[in-house]
Design an enzyme around this catalytic site. Structure first.
Site, PDB file in Angstrom:
ATOM      1  N   ASP A   1       1.311  -0.458  -3.246  1.00 31.51           N
ATOM      2  CA  ASP A   1       2.729  -0.085  -3.294  1.00 31.51           C
ATOM      3  C   ASP A   1       3.475  -0.814  -4.400  1.00 31.51           C
ATOM      4  OD1 ASP A   1       2.600   1.674  -1.081  1.00 31.51           O
ATOM      5  OD2 ASP A   1       2.657  -0.037   0.282  1.00 31.51           O
TER       6      ASP A   1
ATOM      7  N   PHE B   1      -2.679  10.032   4.251  1.00 34.91           N
ATOM      8  CA  PHE B   1      -3.133   9.101   5.281  1.00 34.91           C
ATOM      9  C   PHE B   1      -2.059   8.046   5.530  1.00 34.91           C
ATOM     10  CE2 PHE B   1      -7.075  11.147   5.010  1.00 34.91           C
ATOM     11  CZ  PHE B   1      -7.929  10.648   5.990  1.00 34.91           C
TER      12      PHE B   1
ATOM     13  N   LYS C   1       6.551   9.746   7.376  1.00 32.80           N
ATOM     14  CA  LYS C   1       5.800   9.963   6.139  1.00 32.80           C
ATOM     15  C   LYS C   1       5.524  11.440   5.919  1.00 32.80           C
ATOM     16  CE  LYS C   1       1.959   7.808   3.651  1.00 32.80           C
ATOM     17  NZ  LYS C   1       0.861   6.803   3.732  1.00 32.80           N
TER      18      LYS C   1
ATOM     19  N   LYS D   1       7.048  12.759   2.420  1.00 29.14           N
ATOM     20  CA  LYS D   1       6.085  13.007   1.333  1.00 29.14           C
ATOM     21  C   LYS D   1       5.815  14.488   1.100  1.00 29.14           C
ATOM     22  CE  LYS D   1       5.649   8.559   0.993  1.00 29.14           C
ATOM     23  NZ  LYS D   1       4.420   7.799   1.087  1.00 29.14           N
TER      24      LYS D   1
ATOM     25  N   ASN E   1      -6.085  -4.230  -1.806  1.00 30.76           N
ATOM     26  CA  ASN E   1      -6.063  -4.181  -0.348  1.00 30.76           C
ATOM     27  C   ASN E   1      -7.498  -4.051   0.166  1.00 30.76           C
ATOM     28  OD1 ASN E   1      -6.699  -1.190  -0.106  1.00 30.76           O
ATOM     29  ND2 ASN E   1      -4.793  -1.107  -1.281  1.00 30.76           N
TER      30      ASN E   1
ATOM     31  N   LYS F   1      -3.904 -12.604 -21.169  1.00 28.59           N
ATOM     32  CA  LYS F   1      -4.776 -13.774 -21.089  1.00 28.59           C
ATOM     33  C   LYS F   1      -4.632 -14.427 -19.723  1.00 28.59           C
ATOM     34  CE  LYS F   1      -4.527 -14.798 -26.043  1.00 28.59           C
ATOM     35  NZ  LYS F   1      -4.172 -15.835 -27.061  1.00 28.59           N
ATOM     36  N   LYS F   2      -5.683 -15.091 -19.283  1.00 29.57           N
ATOM     37  CA  LYS F   2      -5.636 -15.770 -17.997  1.00 29.57           C
ATOM     38  C   LYS F   2      -4.532 -16.809 -17.988  1.00 29.57           C
ATOM     39  CE  LYS F   2      -8.252 -18.859 -14.969  1.00 29.57           C
ATOM     40  NZ  LYS F   2      -9.480 -19.634 -14.791  1.00 29.57           N
TER      41      LYS F   2
END
Length: 396
Positions: free
Chosen positions: A277, A321, A335, A339, A208, A286-287
């Site tokens: 999240d 936050f 929240k 929480k 993010n 591996k890629k």
């Protein structure tokens, strides 16, 4: 505030040495007992007699000359000092202090000291910004020395830039602040900051836009308030703050582990990090090569760190936050309850002027057992101090 405080003023050899005389005078006027030590180079700019007249005490400049045969001066002064102030601190003096060289009275005394040390650099801007000086100042800060940022303006060499010794009045105010009772003295504070990274493969990941600026500002404010601080951070740009333990992580699971490992010993825990999240159900070693057509990646929830800390909370004050883009208050209140946090700091990250990468923020703090408190738009560094004062009230 400075009455009967023993301050050792160490004067380095620079044109700013004349300001040290005014500083000594103002410290004496504020009630401090001031003892002065000078380098030989400092005496090329200002004489000992000036400081002896201002402090009514002898000036020390030679480690082999004892004013009292019954005492070893550099040890005695180191033991008696409540604070040592180096002003001006030249590049040479800073280099000696950073590397532990003790070849004159000042460096020998500081090496023997247990009290706090404050260094006020003053020099040409190019000398100040030289990698060696930057490295030496970083080392001093890592050793617990407080460095007072020099001012910007006309320098004696003719350059204009950073490198001026702050005015004596400002230095006195800074010194007074060091003797104030700090609101988080003796407390342990754990702060998380920045984004987390959830790997898809070795070169791709989910993350993010969090810059970590708010979390770092909170950690620095907690340090300045006297706390023992640990900062657990994801990938963030810029230099890490000094004077605290910093722990770098990448994924949400790594952050969860580091937070839980330290949780029991903390008084205040601030989850300012923006933890992903979701993470890919499968992390490839591996890629993965590009395929024709759409690509689907199955995601699973990451562990909710704030909720986990809330469920295990005993004595800690827990702060979370809420970075929202709509219905900020509604989501923040949900929240706060869900929480098990004591505070939720909510802000609208859809506004670019107070978003993730901005230097400013505007928040509303929702408290479990108190009214909401709004903080107007301001620098994150200033906001952090206001938030820490509010959290410290609950700790008290």
């Amino acid at each position: 505030m400075l009455t009967n405080r023993n301050i050792l003023l160490c004067v380095g050899g620079g044109i700013a040495s004349y300001k040290a005389a005014a500083l000594a005078s103002k410290l004496v006027q504020a009630g401090a007992s001031v003892q002065v030590a000078m380098t030989k180079n400092a005496q090329q700019f200002i004489g000992k007699t000036t400081f002896e007249a201002l402090t009514r005490k002898p000036v020390y400049d030679d480690v082999f000359i004892e004013h009292d045969a019954s005492k070893i001066a550099h040890i005695d002064l180191a033991d008696e000092a409540d604070l040592i102030v180096v002003a001006p601190a030249t590049a040479n003096l800073i280099a000696k202090l950073a590397t532990g060289i003790a070849d004159d009275f000042i460096t020998t005394t500081i090496l023997a000291a247990k009290c706090p040390v404050v260094v006020a650099p003053a020099m040409n801007v190019n000398m100040l910004e030289h990698p060696a000086t930057v490295r030496n100042l970083d080392q001093l800060m890592a050793d617990g020395v407080q460095v007072i940022a020099p001012g910007v303006g006309n320098l004696a060499c003719g350059w204009v830039g950073k490198g001026r010794l702050p005015e004596p009045e400002d230095l006195v105010e800074t010194i007074k602040g060091l003797f104030e009772t700090k609101p988080l003295a003796g407390r342990h504070v754990l702060v998380s900051a920045g984004p987390t990274i959830e790997r898809i493969d070795p070169v791709r990941y989910l993350t993010n836009d969090s810059s970590g600026k708010m979390g770092v500002a909170l950690a620095e404010a907690a340090r300045d308030f006297g706390a023992t601080v640990t900062l657990v951070h994801g990938p963030i740009k810029g230099e890490l703050p000094s004077g605290m333990t910093t722990v770098a992580i990448e994924s949400g699971d790594e952050m969860l582990h580091e937070m839980l490992t330290r949780y029991a010993a903390q008084d205040l825990v601030i989850m300012a990090a923006a933890v992903a999240d979701y993470r890919p159900t499968i992390q490839y070693t591996k890629k993965q090569k590009k395929i024709d057509g759409p690509l689907q990646i199955e995601l699973e929830e990451t562990t909710d760190i704030l909720r986990t800390l809330g469920e295990q909370k005993t004595h800690q004050v827990l702060v979370g936050f809420a970075a929202e883009t709509e219905q900020v208050e509604v989501h923040a209140l949900k929240k706060l309850e869900r929480k098990h946090a004591d505070f939720i700091v909510a802000n609208d990250v859809s506004r670019p002027e107070i978003g993730f990468s901005s230097d400013e923020n505007q928040v509303t703090v929702f408290e479990k057992n108190g009214p909401a408190r709004h903080y107007g738009q301001q620098l994150k560094t200033d906001l952090a101090k206001g938030l820490l004062e509010q959290f410290a009230e609950v700790l008290r």
